[in-house]
Motif scaffolding. Structure first.
Motif, PDB file in Angstrom:
ATOM      1  N   ILE A  38       7.707  -2.025   9.743  1.00  0.00           N
ATOM      2  CA  ILE A  38       6.391  -2.659   9.909  1.00  0.00           C
ATOM      3  C   ILE A  38       6.852  -3.964   9.452  1.00  0.00           C
ATOM      4  O   ILE A  38       6.331  -5.050  10.383  1.00  0.00           O
ATOM      5  N   THR A  39       7.391  -4.474   8.351  1.00  0.00           N
ATOM      6  CA  THR A  39       7.961  -5.712   7.946  1.00  0.00           C
ATOM      7  C   THR A  39       8.899  -6.500   8.784  1.00  0.00           C
ATOM      8  O   THR A  39       8.829  -7.467   9.087  1.00  0.00           O
ATOM      9  N   GLN A  40       9.727  -5.377   9.428  1.00  0.00           N
ATOM     10  CA  GLN A  40      10.831  -6.085  10.295  1.00  0.00           C
ATOM     11  C   GLN A  40      10.082  -6.703  11.582  1.00  0.00           C
ATOM     12  O   GLN A  40      10.370  -7.749  12.163  1.00  0.00           O
ATOM     13  N   LEU A  42      -0.681  -3.035   3.953  1.00  0.00           N
ATOM     14  CA  LEU A  42       0.767  -2.461   4.427  1.00  0.00           C
ATOM     15  C   LEU A  42       1.004  -1.005   3.950  1.00  0.00           C
ATOM     16  O   LEU A  42       1.345  -0.222   4.887  1.00  0.00           O
ATOM     17  N   ASN A  43       0.664  -0.843   2.809  1.00  0.00           N
ATOM     18  CA  ASN A  43       1.072   0.450   2.321  1.00  0.00           C
ATOM     19  C   ASN A  43      -0.005   1.799   2.876  1.00  0.00           C
ATOM     20  O   ASN A  43       0.230   2.796   3.442  1.00  0.00           O
ATOM     21  N   ALA A 102       2.944   3.676  13.748  1.00  0.00           N
ATOM     22  CA  ALA A 102       2.755   2.465  12.932  1.00  0.00           C
ATOM     23  C   ALA A 102       2.870   1.050  14.038  1.00  0.00           C
ATOM     24  O   ALA A 102       2.079   0.062  13.667  1.00  0.00           O
ATOM     25  N   LEU A 103       3.907   0.917  14.713  1.00  0.00           N
ATOM     26  CA  LEU A 103       3.951  -0.359  15.500  1.00  0.00           C
ATOM     27  C   LEU A 103       2.656  -0.324  16.662  1.00  0.00           C
ATOM     28  O   LEU A 103       2.176  -1.648  16.558  1.00  0.00           O
ATOM     29  N   THR A 114      -6.536  -7.241   7.307  1.00  0.00           N
ATOM     30  CA  THR A 114      -7.515  -6.896   6.454  1.00  0.00           C
ATOM     31  C   THR A 114      -7.578  -5.085   6.502  1.00  0.00           C
ATOM     32  O   THR A 114      -7.286  -4.720   7.680  1.00  0.00           O
ATOM     33  N   SER A 115      -8.083  -4.572   5.414  1.00  0.00           N
ATOM     34  CA  SER A 115      -8.143  -3.036   5.622  1.00  0.00           C
ATOM     35  C   SER A 115      -9.376  -2.684   6.674  1.00  0.00           C
ATOM     36  O   SER A 115      -9.283  -1.618   7.323  1.00  0.00           O
TER      37      SER A 115
END
Length: 443
Positions: A174-176, A197-198, A211-212, A229-230
């Motif tokens: 995800i970060t990538q 993120l988590n 995820a993507l 946001t959540s």
């Protein structure tokens, strides 16, 4: 007259497709196969490829790995899916592979997705072309190849287990995607708070594609430079986020509901709560572990087979994978919920543990001790011990197996339910023998 020119063409592919790794170095996960020094990695880097079966859950990189194998092997790629293809498509792919071999002198990597969906005759159609080297066969399956793939095909392809990605690996992916300015969302400077993120990584349960896809849906809801946001995650993921949190109170509420439904002999309710956990992305093996506790705590000796059923369900999951494994766990849930109940062993164990904690200084009676040396025998160790197998009915009536001050202790009170009724009857018969000998075990 002037004309417009463009330096690049926009890439309209989904984010998951754009972020597909192009090299082994970019590939995340499966370190047991592609880590430094691993045989498969060494083979790929040397340009050597062989036919194989990739077995693992969705979104774990099976298709990507096949693409990388083709890249490193300099092979032409033909792709077919067993969901939408038949023998005609198989024949067309083989003919194309033969044409490429004749015109370019290049081998073809034939990637077959969901290969387990092909029937026996369709799977057999690949065999001669794997044998003569027309294709390097790579099959991807989410089902156990031992049960779903013909032995003849399995014997010609090595099976590699593709593992579910860890939460840290999903976070990395995800970060990538968030930071890559070329293929990802890096140019938009989006902010992903750690808790969101988590939660996103946790929700995806090892599925990078999921995820993507969720990340891309969320990115459509936020302006450049904005923050996720959540609430956005709830909107794109629906009930899975709203109704379930693997590490929160909702998760433990659902587990508690499963346990209490089984204890209450309500198999339908227990199944419902189990399915709620599955639909929320929960770990079925957590439920399997809880079933082992339930088998001991709530069923006990009323049905000693309950422990075996629970263990077999757990073992079945590991052997056949989630699809059939979840059904095995469901079978165990129904069995335990329908079984006679007893917490007599559970209660007895707690009481015995408490007494042991309070009386740990009490010595073992001499007649219960071993006497491996002459000195110990002379001290009386093992003296007057009665060997049960030499006694009538293999029972030394009236014998005491406690420290003297505790000889009247009793913890286990079997119920009248299920097999435990037989245990109760047996213990009552032994108590009568004790009484006839002039010495009661429990006074």
């Amino acid at each position: 007259m002037s004309s417009l020119s463009f330096n690049f063409a926009p890439d309209f592919r989904p984010l998951a497709a754009r972020m597909r790794p192009r090299t082994i170095a970019e590939y995340i996960g499966q370190a047991h196969l592609l880590g430094e020094g691993q045989p498969l990695r060494q083979a790929l880097e040397a340009g050597r490829a062989h036919s194989m079966m990739l077995w693992g859950p969705p979104g774990t990189g099976k298709t990507t790995l096949a693409e990388l194998i083709a890249h490193y092997s300099n092979a032409h790629v033909e792709r077919i899916s067993a969901v939408t293809s038949g023998v005609k498509d198989i024949r067309a792919a083989i003919e194309q592979a033969q044409a490429v071999a004749q015109s370019r002198g290049q081998r073809t990597l034939l990637f077959v997705d969901e290969v387990h969906r092909f029937n026996k005759s369709q799977q057999d159609a690949f065999l001669p072309f794997i044998e003569d080297g027309t294709v390097i066969f790579i099959g991807a399956t989410t089902e156990n190849p031992s049960f779903e793939i013909n032995n003849a095909l399995l014997s010609r392809a090595r099976v590699y287990l593709i593992k579910r990605l860890s939460q840290d690996e999903i976070v990395h992916i995800i970060t990538q995607a968030l930071t890559d300015p070329e293929r990802g969302l890096g140019q938009r400077q989006l902010v992903m708070p750690t808790d969101v993120l988590n939660k996103l990584a946790q929700l995806c349960d090892g599925d990078a594609r999921k995820a993507l896809n969720l990340l891309e849906l969320m990115s459509d809801m936020v302006a450049d430079g904005g923050s996720f946001t959540s609430e956005m995650l709830v909107q794109v993921a629906g009930h899975q986020v709203a109704g379930f949190d693997k590490n929160g109170d909702q998760f433990y509420d659902l587990i508690s509901a499963v346990h209490k439904s089984i204890r209450g002999s309500a198999p339908d309710a227990a199944l419902y709560w189990f399915c709620r956990i599955l639909e929320g992305g929960g770990d079925p093996l957590y439920v399997a572990r809880r079933l082992l506790a339930i088998a001991s705590e709530d069923v006990g000796n009323a049905d000693p087979n309950a422990m075996t059923v629970a263990l077999n369900a757990w073992d079945c999951f590991h052997r056949v994978g989630p699809a059939e494994g979840e059904r095995a766990i469901a079978q165990a849930i129904v069995y335990l919920a329908s079984a006679p109940k007893s917490n007599a062993v559970y209660t007895a164990f707690k009481a015995a543990r408490a007494l042991a904690r309070e009386t740990g200084q009490e010595a073992v009676p001499y007649h219960l001790r071993n006497a491996p040396t002459k000195l110990m025998a002379e001290m009386g160790f093992g003296a007057e011990y009665r060997y049960a197998h030499d006694e009538p009915n293999a029972y030394a009536s009236g014998e005491n197996y406690f420290p003297e001050p505790l000889q009247a202790s009793q913890f286990y009170f079997p119920t009248e339910r299920g097999f435990e009724k037989r245990i109760k009857d047996k213990l009552e018969q032994l108590a009568q023998l004790d009484q006839a000998s002039g010495r009661k075990r429990y006074e």
